[in-house]
Design a protein around this motif. Structure first.
Motif, short mmCIF file in Angstrom:
data_model
loop_
_atom_site.label_atom_id
_atom_site.label_comp_id
_atom_site.label_asym_id
_atom_site.label_seq_id
_atom_site.Cartn_x
_atom_site.Cartn_y
_atom_site.Cartn_z
N PRO A 1 0.83 -1.21 0.00
CA PRO A 1 0.00 0.00 0.00
C PRO A 1 0.86 1.26 0.00
N ILE A 2 1.26 1.73 -1.17
CA ILE A 2 2.13 2.90 -1.24
C ILE A 2 1.36 4.19 -0.93
N VAL A 3 0.03 4.16 -1.07
CA VAL A 3 -0.83 5.24 -0.59
C VAL A 3 -1.93 4.60 0.23
N ASP A 4 -2.10 5.07 1.46
CA ASP A 4 -3.09 4.52 2.40
C ASP A 4 -3.67 5.70 3.17
N LEU A 5 -4.71 6.30 2.60
CA LEU A 5 -5.29 7.52 3.17
C LEU A 5 -6.65 7.21 3.79
N VAL A 6 -6.91 7.84 4.92
CA VAL A 6 -8.19 7.66 5.60
C VAL A 6 -8.66 8.99 6.17
N ALA A 7 -9.93 9.29 5.95
CA ALA A 7 -10.56 10.45 6.59
C ALA A 7 -11.89 10.01 7.17
N VAL A 8 -12.24 10.55 8.33
CA VAL A 8 -13.54 10.26 8.92
C VAL A 8 -14.28 11.57 9.18
N ASP A 9 -15.61 11.47 9.00
CA ASP A 9 -16.54 12.56 9.31
C ASP A 9 -16.13 13.89 8.67
N ASP A 10 -15.90 14.95 9.41
CA ASP A 10 -15.64 16.26 8.81
C ASP A 10 -14.35 16.29 8.00
N ARG A 11 -13.39 15.42 8.30
CA ARG A 11 -12.13 15.43 7.54
C ARG A 11 -12.34 14.97 6.09
N VAL A 12 -13.41 14.20 5.83
CA VAL A 12 -13.72 13.83 4.44
C VAL A 12 -14.03 15.09 3.63
N TYR A 13 -14.63 16.07 4.27
CA TYR A 13 -14.98 17.33 3.61
C TYR A 13 -13.78 18.28 3.54
N ASP A 14 -12.90 18.16 4.50
CA ASP A 14 -11.83 19.16 4.64
C ASP A 14 -10.61 18.90 3.77
N TYR A 15 -10.30 17.61 3.50
CA TYR A 15 -9.02 17.29 2.86
C TYR A 15 -9.20 16.26 1.75
N ARG A 16 -8.59 16.55 0.60
CA ARG A 16 -8.60 15.60 -0.52
C ARG A 16 -7.54 14.51 -0.31
N HIS A 17 -6.45 14.82 0.36
CA HIS A 17 -5.39 13.85 0.63
C HIS A 17 -5.22 13.70 2.14
N PRO A 18 -6.14 12.99 2.79
CA PRO A 18 -6.15 12.92 4.26
C PRO A 18 -5.19 11.87 4.82
N LEU A 19 -4.01 12.29 5.23
CA LEU A 19 -3.15 11.38 5.97
C LEU A 19 -3.85 10.99 7.27
N SER B 1 -17.17 8.46 13.65
CA SER B 1 -18.52 8.51 14.16
C SER B 1 -19.48 7.88 13.15
N LYS B 2 -19.57 8.51 11.94
CA LYS B 2 -20.55 8.01 10.96
C LYS B 2 -20.01 7.78 9.55
N TYR B 3 -18.98 8.55 9.15
CA TYR B 3 -18.64 8.61 7.74
C TYR B 3 -17.14 8.45 7.54
N ALA B 4 -16.72 7.62 6.58
CA ALA B 4 -15.30 7.40 6.35
C ALA B 4 -14.99 7.23 4.87
N MET B 5 -13.81 7.70 4.49
CA MET B 5 -13.29 7.52 3.13
C MET B 5 -11.95 6.81 3.22
N LEU B 6 -11.78 5.74 2.42
CA LEU B 6 -10.53 4.99 2.36
C LEU B 6 -9.97 5.07 0.95
N VAL B 7 -8.68 5.39 0.84
CA VAL B 7 -8.01 5.54 -0.45
C VAL B 7 -6.79 4.62 -0.46
N LEU B 8 -6.69 3.81 -1.51
CA LEU B 8 -5.58 2.86 -1.61
C LEU B 8 -4.91 2.94 -2.98
#
Length: 363
Positions: free
Chosen positions: A179-197, A204-211
């Motif tokens: 996994p050379i890129v393994d990004l995760v954002a939850v809740d408000d960070r999904v809205y705040d950052y396109r590349h969430p380290l 809480s409720k919402y998550a984005m996983l990028v691989l």
């Protein structure tokens, strides 16, 4: 003609066209491409590997040190491929390179005052996938899709982004990809950052996983989102809109099309779906291969789409994203990272039905 011979022929044609005597390849991506999938890296974050390839019109050399030579020979089987090994002490390998190319006009896949930079030419060669590479990409796409699906179904509220990233990394590595890129954002960070380290923030409720998973040097990209509870109306609207944009990109990525023209369709789709300026907030992806993106799509890109290329488009609208890796075929495009039982949004473009991933809702 086998895969290696086809690549050597392409390189030697480049040498002739560019009036070069030799080509030096040091990038991890170029090394993997030229050796049909071998790994020259130790530090996975490094762009330059621990071995250097030198190719002339009649020879092919591999320069490395005594630390790396045994693995490159025995496990990567590069001596069996016919590479002439030049093995130095770890503190003196640049001396061998200098001796090998003295008096020659040399190109390289990186910037240097001593060489002609042909990195763009090499990226174009890397992106034109041969049939064995296409089959490896299919296998990698399946690995990444299975890893993402397994990981996202192990997510529960209360987990931190670091914990979620660790799950995704485990599922990827246990299947043989890195996994050379393994990004995760939850809740408000999904809205705040396109590349969430990943951070210590807990779901809480919402998550984005990028691989971005790498194997055989190839890099495959996939993003998925999960929501616990009923999806809010604003997210439902945005997920439909981003699916339409992604479908437009996939539909128009066809052989002999200029990349700028594909991009124009995406810009139109953003506007048509009510989010005209969102494309300006993040790159939209582009040609994949031995880099996560060999070339990005832009409004002015002059690159041409070819059959056999892989593309990873990743349109986003604040709070949502859509990303898979596709392979351009003669008659249609194949989604390499498709997850069969994942909920999908059907998009109709010019009578063609294209299915894009929806946000997974867990009640």
């Amino acid at each position: 003609m086998n895969e290696l011979d086809q690549k050597l022929e392409a390189i030697r044609q480049l040498l002739e066209n560019s009036q070069l005597d030799a080509l030096v390849l040091r990038r991890v991506s170029s090394f993997a491409w030229a050796t049909c999938g071998a790994s020259s890296y130790v530090n996975t974050a490094s762009e330059l590997g621990t071995a250097t390839i030198v190719i002339t019109q009649d020879s092919k050399y591999l320069i490395t040190n005594r630390i790396e030579a045994p693995r490159l020979s025995k496990e990567e089987k590069l001596e069996e491929q016919g590479w002439t090994f030049i093995v130095d002490d770890w503190y003196s390998e640049q001396t061998s390179l200098s001796k090998l190319i003295v008096g020659k006009r040399v190109g390289a896949d990186f910037s240097s005052k001593d060489f002609v930079d042909v990195s763009i030419d090499i990226a174009r060669l890397r992106s034109r996938l041969l049939l064995p590479e296409q089959e490896r990409f299919r296998q990698l796409g399946k690995i990444c899709a299975e890893a993402m699906n397994a990981a996202i179904h192990k997510i529960t509220p209360g987990q931190s982004e670091h914990e979620i990233a660790a799950i995704l990394a485990y599922e990827t590595e246990s299947r043989g990809a890195w996994p050379i890129v393994d990004l995760v954002a939850v809740d408000d960070r999904v809205y705040d950052y396109r590349h969430p380290l990943p951070t210590d923030k807990r779901l809480s409720k919402y998550a984005m996983l990028v691989l971005c998973g790498r194997k055989w040097g190839l890099v495959c990209s996939i993003t998925r989102l999960i929501h616990f509870g009923k999806l809010p109306e604003d997210l439902a609207i945005k997920q439909s809109a981003v699916a339409n944009v992604d479908a437009a990109l996939i539909h128009h990525t066809r052989p002999n099309t200029r990349l700028s023209d594909v991009f124009t369709h995406a810009i139109h789709a953003y506007k048509q779906n009510g989010f005209a300026d969102e494309w300006k907030l993040h790159h939209q992806g582009g040609i994949a291969g031995y880099e996560s993106r060999e070339f990005f799509g832009t409004p002015t890109s002059q690159e041409i789409v070819y059959e056999g290329q892989a593309y990873a488009w990743n349109p986003s609208i604040t709070g949502v994203k859509s990303e898979d890796t596709i392979l351009v075929g003669a008659d249609n495009n194949e989604v390499l990272t498709d997850i069969t039982d994942w909920p999908k949004i059907e998009v109709d473009i010019d009578g063609h039905k294209i299915y894009r991933p929806a946000i997974l809702e867990i009640s």
